[in-house]
Write a protein that holds these residues in place. Structure first.
Motif, PDB file in Angstrom:
ATOM      1  N   UNK A  40       0.714  -1.598  -0.007  1.00 22.61           N
ATOM      2  CA  UNK A  40      -0.140  -0.107  -0.204  1.00 22.61           C
ATOM      3  C   UNK A  40       0.788   1.175  -0.230  1.00 22.61           C
ATOM      4  N   UNK A  41       2.137   1.803   0.022  1.00 22.83           N
ATOM      5  CA  UNK A  41       2.813   1.984  -0.031  1.00 22.83           C
ATOM      6  C   UNK A  41       3.471   3.268   0.354  1.00 22.83           C
ATOM      7  N   UNK A  42       3.023   2.184   1.859  1.00 19.24           N
ATOM      8  CA  UNK A  42       3.048   3.645   3.367  1.00 19.24           C
ATOM      9  C   UNK A  42       5.044   2.837   3.624  1.00 19.24           C
ATOM     10  N   UNK A  43       5.230   3.920   4.120  1.00 24.43           N
ATOM     11  CA  UNK A  43       7.325   4.268   4.751  1.00 24.43           C
ATOM     12  C   UNK A  43       6.703   2.736   5.854  1.00 24.43           C
ATOM     13  N   UNK A  44       7.235   1.661   6.446  1.00 25.98           N
ATOM     14  CA  UNK A  44       7.829   0.513   7.044  1.00 25.98           C
ATOM     15  C   UNK A  44       8.989   0.261   7.190  1.00 25.98           C
ATOM     16  N   UNK A  46       9.745  -2.969   9.694  1.00 27.32           N
ATOM     17  CA  UNK A  46      10.506  -4.091  11.181  1.00 27.32           C
ATOM     18  C   UNK A  46      11.200  -4.306  12.471  1.00 27.32           C
ATOM     19  N   UNK A  47      10.798  -4.285  13.000  1.00 27.00           N
ATOM     20  CA  UNK A  47      11.078  -3.990  14.910  1.00 27.00           C
ATOM     21  C   UNK A  47      11.439  -5.766  14.411  1.00 27.00           C
ATOM     22  N   UNK A  48      12.571  -6.009  15.183  1.00 25.69           N
ATOM     23  CA  UNK A  48      13.246  -7.736  14.884  1.00 25.69           C
ATOM     24  C   UNK A  48      14.797  -7.654  15.684  1.00 25.69           C
ATOM     25  N   UNK A  49      14.518  -8.042  16.863  1.00 25.53           N
ATOM     26  CA  UNK A  49      15.247  -7.769  18.271  1.00 25.53           C
ATOM     27  C   UNK A  49      17.167  -8.215  17.444  1.00 25.53           C
ATOM     28  N   UNK A  50      16.999  -9.529  16.279  1.00 27.99           N
ATOM     29  CA  UNK A  50      17.794 -10.375  15.909  1.00 27.99           C
ATOM     30  C   UNK A  50      18.249 -10.240  14.892  1.00 27.99           C
ATOM     31  N   UNK A  51      17.382  -9.810  13.572  1.00 24.06           N
ATOM     32  CA  UNK A  51      17.251  -9.522  12.021  1.00 24.06           C
ATOM     33  C   UNK A  51      18.062  -7.969  11.979  1.00 24.06           C
ATOM     34  N   UNK A  52      18.318  -8.177  10.732  1.00 20.56           N
ATOM     35  CA  UNK A  52      18.788  -6.489   9.920  1.00 20.56           C
ATOM     36  C   UNK A  52      18.401  -5.926   9.244  1.00 20.56           C
ATOM     37  N   UNK A  53      16.808  -7.166   8.563  1.00 24.86           N
ATOM     38  CA  UNK A  53      16.381  -7.089   7.797  1.00 24.86           C
ATOM     39  C   UNK A  53      15.118  -7.666   6.815  1.00 24.86           C
ATOM     40  N   UNK A  54      14.252  -7.611   6.705  1.00 19.42           N
ATOM     41  CA  UNK A  54      12.952  -8.569   6.558  1.00 19.42           C
ATOM     42  C   UNK A  54      12.811  -7.775   5.365  1.00 19.42           C
ATOM     43  N   UNK A  57      13.980  -4.889   3.704  1.00 15.49           N
ATOM     44  CA  UNK A  57      13.821  -3.500   4.465  1.00 15.49           C
ATOM     45  C   UNK A  57      14.622  -3.464   5.966  1.00 15.49           C
ATOM     46  N   UNK A  58      15.591  -2.554   5.992  1.00 14.23           N
ATOM     47  CA  UNK A  58      16.373  -2.564   7.032  1.00 14.23           C
ATOM     48  C   UNK A  58      15.551  -2.678   8.377  1.00 14.23           C
ATOM     49  N   UNK A  60      15.264  -2.508  12.564  1.00 14.32           N
ATOM     50  CA  UNK A  60      15.948  -2.632  13.667  1.00 14.32           C
ATOM     51  C   UNK A  60      15.151  -3.155  15.318  1.00 14.32           C
ATOM     52  N   UNK A  61      16.330  -2.916  15.872  1.00  8.61           N
ATOM     53  CA  UNK A  61      15.762  -3.869  17.312  1.00  8.61           C
ATOM     54  C   UNK A  61      15.129  -4.086  17.924  1.00  8.61           C
ATOM     55  N   UNK A  62      14.972  -2.325  18.247  1.00  8.09           N
ATOM     56  CA  UNK A  62      13.721  -2.107  19.109  1.00  8.09           C
ATOM     57  C   UNK A  62      12.838  -0.633  18.372  1.00  8.09           C
ATOM     58  N   UNK A  63      11.624  -0.685  19.272  1.00  2.00           N
ATOM     59  CA  UNK A  63      10.735   0.490  19.059  1.00  2.00           C
ATOM     60  C   UNK A  63      11.653   2.095  19.454  1.00  2.00           C
ATOM     61  N   UNK A  64      12.999   1.851  19.715  1.00  4.72           N
ATOM     62  CA  UNK A  64      13.782   3.310  20.611  1.00  4.72           C
ATOM     63  C   UNK A  64      14.811   3.485  19.355  1.00  4.72           C
ATOM     64  N   UNK A  65      14.652   2.112  18.372  1.00  6.54           N
ATOM     65  CA  UNK A  65      15.883   2.535  17.030  1.00  6.54           C
ATOM     66  C   UNK A  65      15.283   3.305  15.697  1.00  6.54           C
ATOM     67  N   UNK A  66      13.565   3.744  16.453  1.00  6.52           N
ATOM     68  CA  UNK A  66      13.176   3.303  14.367  1.00  6.52           C
ATOM     69  C   UNK A  66      13.128   5.589  14.099  1.00  6.52           C
ATOM     70  N   UNK A  67      13.250   5.668  13.440  1.00  5.42           N
ATOM     71  CA  UNK A  67      13.761   7.200  13.015  1.00  5.42           C
ATOM     72  C   UNK A  67      13.006   8.289  13.754  1.00  5.42           C
ATOM     73  N   UNK A  68      11.677   7.594  13.544  1.00  7.03           N
ATOM     74  CA  UNK A  68      10.972   8.775  14.696  1.00  7.03           C
ATOM     75  C   UNK A  68      10.003   8.263  14.904  1.00  7.03           C
ATOM     76  N   UNK A  69      10.328   7.793  16.486  1.00  7.22           N
ATOM     77  CA  UNK A  69       8.822   6.872  17.380  1.00  7.22           C
ATOM     78  C   UNK A  69       7.595   7.890  16.762  1.00  7.22           C
ATOM     79  N   UNK A  70       8.090   9.035  17.341  1.00 10.91           N
ATOM     80  CA  UNK A  70       6.524   9.689  17.848  1.00 10.91           C
ATOM     81  C   UNK A  70       5.725  10.374  16.290  1.00 10.91           C
TER      82      UNK A  70
END
Length: 140
Positions: A40-44, A46-54, A57-58, A60-70
């Motif tokens: 659907x063309x959304x910027x998404x 994946x959050x995964x503690x062990x994978x660097x790519x899914x 897509x790149x 991140x290990x936790x929500x805190x690592x999201x580029x713009x959590x707010x």
């Protein structure tokens, strides 16, 4: 329109999304949810503690690592124990909207949502974004 409908529409109006629970296993619901956002063309992210790519897509290990959590709505596709931890992180980070996919909540998760003033930010106890998302996007 019900408050739940309004929450779902607010969730889907986000500029960014994250999926907690996506994996390399394409048969898993978390990965199907991730693919739905991509289709659907959304910027998404994946959050995964062990994978660097899914799914290319790149990750991140936790929500805190999201580029713009707010400014990121988060789909959660995890067991209730992990969901509780995700909600705690989301609250601390100021995540605006969360959609708990079916099977991710239990009485402890529901209690946490209510006790922490998150009821207006969390969609839970209902259908998956895979089932309702297309119709909701058409209504916006």
């Amino acid at each position: 329109m019900s408050s739940t409908e309004e929450q779902k529409l607010a969730f889907l109006s986000s500029p960014r999304y994250a999926v907690v629970g996506a994996s390399k296993d394409e048969t898993k619901v978390g990965t199907k949810v991730l693919k739905w956002y991509v289709e659907h063309g959304k910027e998404v992210t994946p959050v995964h503690p062990k994978e660097s790519e899914i799914q290319g897509l790149a990750a991140v290990p936790t929500l805190a690592n999201l580029p713009d959590p707010t400014h990121t709505s988060v789909s959660v596709v995890t067991g209730p124990k992990v969901t509780l931890s995700v909600l705690e992180q989301a609250k601390a980070l100021g995540i605006p909207q969360i959609w708990l996919q079916p099977g991710t909540d239990d009485e402890n998760v529901t209690k946490y949502i209510k006790d922490n003033g998150l009821a207006d930010k969390v969609v839970y106890g209902g259908p998956c974004v895979l089932r309702e998302g297309d119709g909701l996007l058409k209504s916006t």
